[in-house]
Scaffold this motif. Structure first.
Motif, PDB file in Angstrom:
ATOM      1  N   ILE A 152      50.665 -10.880 -15.449  1.00 58.26           N
ATOM      2  CA  ILE A 152      50.160  -9.599 -15.926  1.00 58.26           C
ATOM      3  C   ILE A 152      51.168  -9.019 -16.916  1.00 58.26           C
ATOM      4  CG2 ILE A 152      48.710  -9.119 -13.921  1.00 58.26           C
ATOM      5  CD1 ILE A 152      50.936  -7.361 -12.808  1.00 58.26           C
ATOM      6  N   SER A 153      50.726  -8.031 -17.666  1.00 59.16           N
ATOM      7  CA  SER A 153      51.567  -7.485 -18.734  1.00 59.16           C
ATOM      8  C   SER A 153      51.607  -5.956 -18.639  1.00 59.16           C
ATOM      9  CB  SER A 153      51.020  -7.935 -20.089  1.00 59.16           C
ATOM     10  OG  SER A 153      51.848  -7.486 -21.128  1.00 59.16           O
ATOM     11  N   PRO A 154      52.425  -5.425 -17.733  1.00 60.28           N
ATOM     12  CA  PRO A 154      52.471  -3.970 -17.567  1.00 60.28           C
ATOM     13  C   PRO A 154      53.146  -3.263 -18.747  1.00 60.28           C
ATOM     14  CG  PRO A 154      54.140  -5.005 -16.201  1.00 60.28           C
ATOM     15  CD  PRO A 154      53.319  -6.117 -16.807  1.00 60.28           C
ATOM     16  N   VAL A 155      52.755  -2.012 -18.922  1.00 60.19           N
ATOM     17  CA  VAL A 155      53.377  -1.132 -19.913  1.00 60.19           C
ATOM     18  C   VAL A 155      54.705  -0.655 -19.335  1.00 60.19           C
ATOM     19  CG1 VAL A 155      53.182   1.076 -21.123  1.00 60.19           C
ATOM     20  CG2 VAL A 155      51.149  -0.333 -20.769  1.00 60.19           C
ATOM     21  N   ILE A 156      55.791  -0.776 -20.122  1.00 59.53           N
ATOM     22  CA  ILE A 156      57.078  -0.237 -19.667  1.00 59.53           C
ATOM     23  C   ILE A 156      57.502   0.976 -20.480  1.00 59.53           C
ATOM     24  CG2 ILE A 156      57.844  -2.400 -18.620  1.00 59.53           C
ATOM     25  CD1 ILE A 156      59.637  -2.822 -21.121  1.00 59.53           C
ATOM     26  N   ASP A 157      56.810   1.222 -21.599  1.00 58.39           N
ATOM     27  CA  ASP A 157      57.068   2.410 -22.405  1.00 58.39           C
ATOM     28  C   ASP A 157      55.838   2.632 -23.276  1.00 58.39           C
ATOM     29  OD1 ASP A 157      58.328   4.574 -23.606  1.00 58.39           O
ATOM     30  OD2 ASP A 157      59.714   3.366 -24.797  1.00 58.39           O
ATOM     31  N   ILE A 158      55.495   3.897 -23.495  1.00 58.76           N
ATOM     32  CA  ILE A 158      54.361   4.214 -24.359  1.00 58.76           C
ATOM     33  C   ILE A 158      54.607   5.561 -25.007  1.00 58.76           C
ATOM     34  CG2 ILE A 158      52.922   5.331 -22.606  1.00 58.76           C
ATOM     35  CD1 ILE A 158      50.563   3.631 -23.962  1.00 58.76           C
TER      36      ILE A 158
END
Length: 141
Positions: A54-60
């Motif tokens: 999976i590819s989680p968001v770590i900053d947005i």
């Protein structure tokens, strides 16, 4: 540099009491843009998830420039801003039908094993995807 474009029709449910797009919906549109970008490269988030990755968001981040309203069409432009083999920073511009900038932003992602959230090397696990990101990135220009 590859820039993917995705069109989104503003739905009534995406607007707030003032009749403008609620700010969190732009983040959803960024996700649509990111998914389209990956498809344009010939890959699939769904396939990656089938592999247990999976590819989680770590900053947005999002900067709001001009409101959008129900009935308008938005164009989401997406590209790879930075890539180092582990982290991917996607850049976004969301424009209204007149081509005016509504939102700019970015999101940073890592790929991890779904079972334990340990980071994986995209370069090692998906070498073709890695090469495509290098070619498509802003640095490739």
């Amino acid at each position: 540099m590859l820039i993917s474009e995705t069109t989104v029709e503003v739905r009534y449910a995406e607007t707030d009491q003032m009749g403008v797009v609620y700010h969190a919906n732009y983040l959803v549109w960024m996700e649509l843009g990111r998914t389209s970008f990956i498809k344009d490269l010939g890959y699939s988030y769904a396939k990656m998830e089938e592999d247990g990755i999976i590819s989680p968001v770590i900053d947005i981040q999002a900067s709001y420039k001009k409101s959008m309203r129900y009935g308008e069409k938005a164009t989401v432009k997406t590209w790879v801003e930075e890539y180092d083999g582990f982290r991917v920073k996607y850049g976004y511009e969301i424009l209204n039908e007149a081509g005016e900038l509504s939102v700019t932003g970015f999101s940073v992602h890592v790929c991890v094993k779904k079972e334990n959230f340990r980071p994986i090397s995209i370069k090692r696990m998906y070498p073709d995807w890695h090469e495509s990101y290098l070619k498509a990135s802003k640095k490739a220009d």
